[in-house]
Design an enzyme around this catalytic site. Sequence first.
Site, PDB file in Angstrom:
ATOM      1  N   ARG A  12      -8.696  -0.840  16.018  1.00  0.00           N
ATOM      2  CA  ARG A  12      -8.476   0.517  15.506  1.00  0.00           C
ATOM      3  C   ARG A  12      -9.254   1.573  16.318  1.00  0.00           C
ATOM      4  O   ARG A  12      -9.671   2.587  15.788  1.00  0.00           O
ATOM      5  CB  ARG A  12      -8.911   0.627  14.024  1.00  0.00           C
ATOM      6  CG  ARG A  12      -8.034  -0.119  13.048  1.00  0.00           C
ATOM      7  CD  ARG A  12      -6.667   0.534  12.903  1.00  0.00           C
ATOM      8  NE  ARG A  12      -5.885  -0.060  11.837  1.00  0.00           N
ATOM      9  CZ  ARG A  12      -5.184  -1.187  11.953  1.00  0.00           C
ATOM     10  NH1 ARG A  12      -5.165  -1.836  13.098  1.00  0.00           N
ATOM     11  NH2 ARG A  12      -4.477  -1.644  10.939  1.00  0.00           N
ATOM     12  N   SER A  65      -3.643   2.008   5.044  1.00  0.00           N
ATOM     13  CA  SER A  65      -5.042   1.631   4.813  1.00  0.00           C
ATOM     14  C   SER A  65      -5.913   2.872   4.909  1.00  0.00           C
ATOM     15  O   SER A  65      -5.862   3.586   5.910  1.00  0.00           O
ATOM     16  CB  SER A  65      -5.515   0.640   5.875  1.00  0.00           C
ATOM     17  OG  SER A  65      -4.715  -0.509   5.870  1.00  0.00           O
ATOM     18  N   GLU A  99     -10.032   5.418   7.838  1.00  0.00           N
ATOM     19  CA  GLU A  99      -9.139   5.258   8.987  1.00  0.00           C
ATOM     20  C   GLU A  99      -8.407   6.576   9.290  1.00  0.00           C
ATOM     21  O   GLU A  99      -8.301   6.959  10.453  1.00  0.00           O
ATOM     22  CB  GLU A  99      -8.145   4.124   8.711  1.00  0.00           C
ATOM     23  CG  GLU A  99      -7.367   3.728   9.941  1.00  0.00           C
ATOM     24  CD  GLU A  99      -6.285   2.702   9.638  1.00  0.00           C
ATOM     25  OE1 GLU A  99      -6.587   1.514   9.708  1.00  0.00           O
ATOM     26  OE2 GLU A  99      -5.146   3.103   9.334  1.00  0.00           O
TER      27      GLU A  99
HETATM   28  N1  EPU Z   1      -7.023  -7.992  -0.539  1.00  0.00           N
HETATM   29  C1  EPU Z   1      -7.547  -7.745  -1.784  1.00  0.00           C
HETATM   30  N2  EPU Z   1      -6.898  -6.874  -2.605  1.00  0.00           N
HETATM   31  C2  EPU Z   1      -5.758  -6.258  -2.239  1.00  0.00           C
HETATM   32  C3  EPU Z   1      -5.202  -6.531  -0.980  1.00  0.00           C
HETATM   33  C4  EPU Z   1      -5.850  -7.385  -0.130  1.00  0.00           C
HETATM   34  O1  EPU Z   1      -8.594  -8.285  -2.159  1.00  0.00           O
HETATM   35  O2  EPU Z   1      -5.245  -5.461  -3.025  1.00  0.00           O
HETATM   36  C5  EPU Z   1      -7.753  -8.897   0.356  1.00  0.00           C
HETATM   37  C6  EPU Z   1      -7.223 -10.304   0.375  1.00  0.00           C
HETATM   38  O3  EPU Z   1      -8.320 -11.156   0.513  1.00  0.00           O
HETATM   39  C7  EPU Z   1      -6.364 -10.329   1.617  1.00  0.00           C
HETATM   40  C8  EPU Z   1      -7.159  -9.434   2.527  1.00  0.00           C
HETATM   41  O4  EPU Z   1      -7.658  -8.401   1.679  1.00  0.00           O
HETATM   42  O5  EPU Z   1      -6.260 -11.611   2.129  1.00  0.00           O
HETATM   43  C9  EPU Z   1      -6.369  -8.843   3.677  1.00  0.00           C
HETATM   44  O6  EPU Z   1      -5.254  -8.104   3.187  1.00  0.00           O
HETATM   45  P1  EPU Z   1      -4.000  -7.756   4.104  1.00  0.00           P
HETATM   46  O7  EPU Z   1      -3.481  -8.973   4.720  1.00  0.00           O
HETATM   47  O8  EPU Z   1      -3.068  -6.939   3.296  1.00  0.00           O
HETATM   48  O9  EPU Z   1      -4.606  -6.913   5.299  1.00  0.00           O
HETATM   49  P2  EPU Z   1      -5.677  -5.745   5.350  1.00  0.00           P
HETATM   50  O10 EPU Z   1      -6.878  -6.260   6.063  1.00  0.00           O
HETATM   51  O11 EPU Z   1      -5.905  -5.121   4.024  1.00  0.00           O
HETATM   52  C10 EPU Z   1      -4.898  -4.860   7.685  1.00  0.00           C
HETATM   53  C11 EPU Z   1      -4.548  -3.548   8.310  1.00  0.00           C
HETATM   54  C12 EPU Z   1      -3.149  -3.128   7.908  1.00  0.00           C
HETATM   55  C13 EPU Z   1      -2.187  -4.198   8.382  1.00  0.00           C
HETATM   56  C14 EPU Z   1      -2.585  -5.536   7.741  1.00  0.00           C
HETATM   57  C15 EPU Z   1      -1.771  -6.679   8.243  1.00  0.00           C
HETATM   58  C16 EPU Z   1      -6.656  -2.399   8.562  1.00  0.00           C
HETATM   59  C17 EPU Z   1      -7.540  -1.301   8.083  1.00  0.00           C
HETATM   60  N3  EPU Z   1      -5.503  -2.554   7.900  1.00  0.00           N
HETATM   61  O12 EPU Z   1      -4.931  -4.673   6.261  1.00  0.00           O
HETATM   62  O13 EPU Z   1      -2.854  -1.921   8.585  1.00  0.00           O
HETATM   63  O14 EPU Z   1      -0.870  -3.874   8.037  1.00  0.00           O
HETATM   64  O15 EPU Z   1      -3.963  -5.853   8.068  1.00  0.00           O
HETATM   65  O16 EPU Z   1      -2.162  -7.007   9.537  1.00  0.00           O
HETATM   66  O17 EPU Z   1      -6.996  -3.085   9.518  1.00  0.00           O
HETATM   67  C18 EPU Z   1      -3.036   0.436   8.292  1.00  0.00           C
HETATM   68  O18 EPU Z   1      -3.889   0.411   9.176  1.00  0.00           O
HETATM   69  O19 EPU Z   1      -2.699   1.514   7.749  1.00  0.00           O
HETATM   70  C19 EPU Z   1      -2.452  -0.805   7.846  1.00  0.00           C
HETATM   71  C20 EPU Z   1      -1.590  -0.866   6.836  1.00  0.00           C
END
Ligand code: EPU
Length: 353
Positions: free
Chosen positions: A169, A244, A346
């Site tokens: 990022r 995010s 972000e």
């Molecule tokens: N989780 C929770 N609660 C929730 C959702 C997720 O506890 O409501 C935990 C779970 O443990 C889950 C983990 O968070 O396994 C990761 O969740 P997710 O796979 O949805 O990914 P993320 O880390 O929350 C990142 C990016 C997203 C991208 C996804 C998929 C960042 C800040 N965000 O989200 O990017 O789509 O991975 O690769 O790195 C964005 O930047 O706007 C964005 C949507």
Amino acid sequence: MDMDLHIEENFPLAEMTTFKVGGAAKLFVRVESENELFQALEMASKSDHEVFILGGGSNILVSDEGFEGVVIHIDLKGATVAESNNGRVIVTAAAGEDWDEFVGFCVEQNLAGLECLSGIPGLVGGTPIQNVGAYGQEVSESIVSVKAFDRLSKTVKTLQNEDCGFEYRKSIFNTTEKDRYVVLEVQYSLAKNGAPKIVYGDLKATFEGREPSLIETRRAVCEIRESKGMLVRQGGLDAQSAGSFFKNPIVSREKLTDLELKMRQKDIVNVPHYSIDDNTVKIPAAWLIEQAGFQKGFTKGNAGLSTKHTLALTNRGNSTAEEILNLKNEIQQKVFGEFGIELNPEPNLIGFN
Ligand code: EPU
């Protein structure tokens, strides 16, 4: 000044953003050519106005007071495909091209490298700035170069991938050289008839070991994003967000061990994390937010968390930017108080002092 430049005064910005909140821009100009962009920048500099470059509006929160300067909306269009001899195809896209349509175009041409980045709102020009990434892929893996206007030297430059300082990022465009460059065009190197990148857990689970086509991968990514309320053009209240709201924090392994010990006292044995290197890990901010007591759908006035994902702050209808900012602050304070981990936003905050 060129008479063609159509400058609007007191232009409401809310509808130009995915959050749908915020005040007006003192001056607003949409530029459809590089020439118009240069003229608009010149006009801003002569009249001593601050400049904000607006792309798709999917990663910004505009203050209720709006922006006291010139907002330049990038509407440069066009994409070209050039084959090289090693099975790679160089695709050049103008900064104002819609990102998801561009990804769809590449996937349809059977060009691999961007398929996991399907369903993301915004424009091409924004992708190098924060090194857009999702489902195991980042644009930095395929970007060859970025053509940009350098506001310092007032010249057009081509920055090669290694000049961009890409990290999670992060790039020079949102750190050391913030606001210096205006992205005009991005070149991506894609693999002709290449295999999709299936490394992310959710995607692997979808295909259970079988290799899908690029189109199937794109479809699956969109479905996963939809289930998390993160799909472009989703509609509904969860969609009034900037995706995010916080970056996933990168912490030391000692910090992770501390956190694991702390969570064990609460009978939680698993702290989700991804390895970055020998010393550091990335912890999902969404998980920290939930553990700090904010559940999906948490509401505070007209602002809240997405009902599908705790990392997306949302405008529930008539939210002000201030309500969203207050919720952001509350989350940051609780997470820091509970775990000693700082969450950094972000999206860019525009027009806040
Ligand atoms: N989780 C929770 N609660 C929730 C959702 C997720 O506890 O409501 C935990 C779970 O443990 C889950 C983990 O968070 O396994 C990761 O969740 P997710 O796979 O949805 O990914 P993320 O880390 O929350 C990142 C990016 C997203 C991208 C996804 C998929 C960042 C800040 N965000 O989200 O990017 O789509 O991975 O690769 O790195 C964005 O930047 O706007 C964005 C949507």
